[in-house]
Enzyme design. Structure first.
Site, PDB file in Angstrom:
ATOM      1  N   ARG A  59     -55.762  34.621  34.252  1.00  0.00           N
ATOM      2  CA  ARG A  59     -56.515  34.265  35.456  1.00  0.00           C
ATOM      3  C   ARG A  59     -58.006  34.086  35.196  1.00  0.00           C
ATOM      4  NH1 ARG A  59     -52.178  36.571  36.939  1.00  0.00           N
ATOM      5  NH2 ARG A  59     -52.711  37.964  35.257  1.00  0.00           N
ATOM      6  N   THR A  60     -58.603  35.018  34.466  1.00  0.00           N
ATOM      7  CA  THR A  60     -60.060  34.983  34.354  1.00  0.00           C
ATOM      8  C   THR A  60     -60.508  33.719  33.617  1.00  0.00           C
ATOM      9  OG1 THR A  60     -60.060  37.387  34.330  1.00  0.00           O
ATOM     10  CG2 THR A  60     -62.101  36.300  33.657  1.00  0.00           C
ATOM     11  N   LYS A  88     -64.766  35.634   9.547  1.00  0.00           N
ATOM     12  CA  LYS A  88     -65.415  35.578   8.219  1.00  0.00           C
ATOM     13  C   LYS A  88     -66.541  36.585   8.109  1.00  0.00           C
ATOM     14  CE  LYS A  88     -64.907  30.530   8.149  1.00  0.00           C
ATOM     15  NZ  LYS A  88     -65.732  29.320   8.220  1.00  0.00           N
ATOM     16  N   ARG A 109     -65.289  37.720  26.967  1.00  0.00           N
ATOM     17  CA  ARG A 109     -64.482  38.948  27.058  1.00  0.00           C
ATOM     18  C   ARG A 109     -64.282  39.491  25.647  1.00  0.00           C
ATOM     19  NH1 ARG A 109     -58.863  39.250  30.283  1.00  0.00           N
ATOM     20  NH2 ARG A 109     -60.360  39.489  31.969  1.00  0.00           N
ATOM     21  N   HIS A 137     -65.885  44.829  34.490  1.00  0.00           N
ATOM     22  CA  HIS A 137     -65.316  43.488  34.710  1.00  0.00           C
ATOM     23  C   HIS A 137     -65.885  43.013  36.050  1.00  0.00           C
ATOM     24  CE1 HIS A 137     -62.759  40.112  34.786  1.00  0.00           C
ATOM     25  NE2 HIS A 137     -61.563  40.671  34.725  1.00  0.00           N
TER      26      HIS A 137
HETATM   27  C1  NCD Z   1     -57.767  42.755  34.411  1.00  0.00           C
HETATM   28  C2  NCD Z   1     -58.542  42.957  33.124  1.00  0.00           C
HETATM   29  O1  NCD Z   1     -58.471  42.138  32.203  1.00  0.00           O
HETATM   30  O2  NCD Z   1     -59.264  43.966  33.096  1.00  0.00           O
HETATM   31  N1  NCD Z   1     -57.195  41.474  34.499  1.00  0.00           N
HETATM   32  C3  NCD Z   1     -57.858  40.464  35.123  1.00  0.00           C
HETATM   33  O3  NCD Z   1     -58.891  40.016  34.695  1.00  0.00           O
HETATM   34  N2  NCD Z   1     -57.321  40.002  36.262  1.00  0.00           N
HETATM   35  C4  NCD Z   1     -56.772  43.809  34.713  1.00  0.00           C
HETATM   36  C5  NCD Z   1     -55.695  44.104  33.698  1.00  0.00           C
HETATM   37  O4  NCD Z   1     -55.615  43.507  32.627  1.00  0.00           O
HETATM   38  O5  NCD Z   1     -54.868  44.980  34.004  1.00  0.00           O
END
Ligand code: NCD
Length: 309
Positions: A59-60, A88, A109, A137
């Site tokens: 999703r993100t 590397k 991320r 997040h």
């Molecule tokens: C979350 C995350 O990556 O922290 N997912 C997300 O971005 N919707 C929650 C999760 O992975 O459980």
């Protein structure tokens, strides 16, 4: 100049009420305008987003990339960070310097706590934290807040339950930072004792004047809640698989659980879900998690549009 109070978005504590108002107003506008019209308006035309992902995401990453393209911007993407020169031995610092020459904004991320903040020190363009280990997040918290605001018409005076992984769940940490600043919110923290929210975060909540209750039992807590935020137990953060096995099935929300809550309760989950929400409740009016994922697109459109200018 952006009207937002931050240049990089690393921690949800950076987001103030004025930022939220600006973001939500633009989110509503994008949500209520035809996609083709938005592309024609071209709010990010001529800008390029780089997405750098060193951990899995559906999703993100997709919602950020869709958001940029819906705004007539372009994207470059690193879906598996370890396929880059990091493998590397290149440092994240150098990567920050380099990508800054190619793109106009970065979404990143990474599994390490603090990594995105460190990267942002070397980048010369705005950086958005899409998750740094078990820490923060912030954009998921914006999506969660927007969903609550849209469904409940307020962000204050709410009884909010958080169930699941309060220790490693980074989206929970960010959401608490936002909601604790609104008056008269009350939090019920529901987790296995080994996955409780850490003491410094609890102190932060009480310092903002929020009431908090802690329990391991979901059912008795249900009756009082306006909002229930469900989270996945973050398996990837456990070093000992036996510890994970002990807690992985702590909660399973089904029709019987929902029947213990008020009819106007709303249930959110940032997804992915594993076993914590039974699909039998997906079509109940309380279940808002798929709507929440859809809102994620509009919220990220608003964020990119406001941060890039
Ligand atoms: C979350 C995350 O990556 O922290 N997912 C997300 O971005 N919707 C929650 C999760 O992975 O459980």
């Amino acid at each position: 100049m952006s009207k937002l109070s931050f240049r990089n978005l690393i921690d949800a504590n950076q987001i103030n009420e004025n930022d939220l108002n600006l973001l939500f107003a633009l989110t509503n506008q994008y949500r209520n305008t035809n996609h083709r019209q938005i592309i024609k308006n071209g709010d990010c035309y001529g800008y390029l987003l780089a997405t750098l992902f060193f951990e899995p995401s559906t999703r993100t990453r997709f919602s950020f990339e869709t958001a940029m393209q819906r705004l007539a911007g372009q994207i470059i993407t690193l879906e598996q960070g370890m396929s880059s020169s990091i493998k590397k031995g290149e440092t994240l610092e150098d990567m920050g310097r380099i990508i800054s020459n190619y793109a106009d904004i970065i979404v990143m991320r990474h599994p390490q706590i603090g990594s995105v903040a460190n990267f942002a020190k070397y980048a010369t363009i705005p950086v958005i934290n899409a998750g740094d280990g078990s820490n923060q997040h912030p954009t998921q918290a914006l999506v969660d807040s927007y969903t609550i605001f849209t469904e409940k018409n307020r962000l204050d005076n709410l009884k909010i339950g958080l169930v699941g992984d309060l220790k490693y769940g980074r989206a929970n940490h960010s959401l608490l930072s936002i909601l604790s600043k609104y008056s008269s919110n009350q939090f019920t923290l529901i987790s296995h004792p080994s996955l409780a929210l850490n003491d410094s975060q609890k102190l932060e909540l009480t310092n903002y004047g929020c009431k908090i209750y802690e329990t391991a039992d979901l059912d008795p807590a249900m009756a009082d809640l306006d909002v229930l935020i469900v989270s996945r137990i973050q398996q990837e953060r456990f070093s000992d698989p036996e510890e994970y096995a002990k807690v992985k099935d702590s909660y399973h929300i089904n029709k019987k659980t929902v029947s213990k809550g008020k009819p106007e309760l709303i249930i959110l989950h940032g997804l992915p879900r594993v076993n914590e929400i039974d699909p039998e409740i997906d079509n109940m009016p309380q279940a808002k998690y798929f709507k929440q994922a859809e809102y994620g697109l509009y919220v990220r459109m608003a964020l990119l549009s406001l941060m890039i200018k």
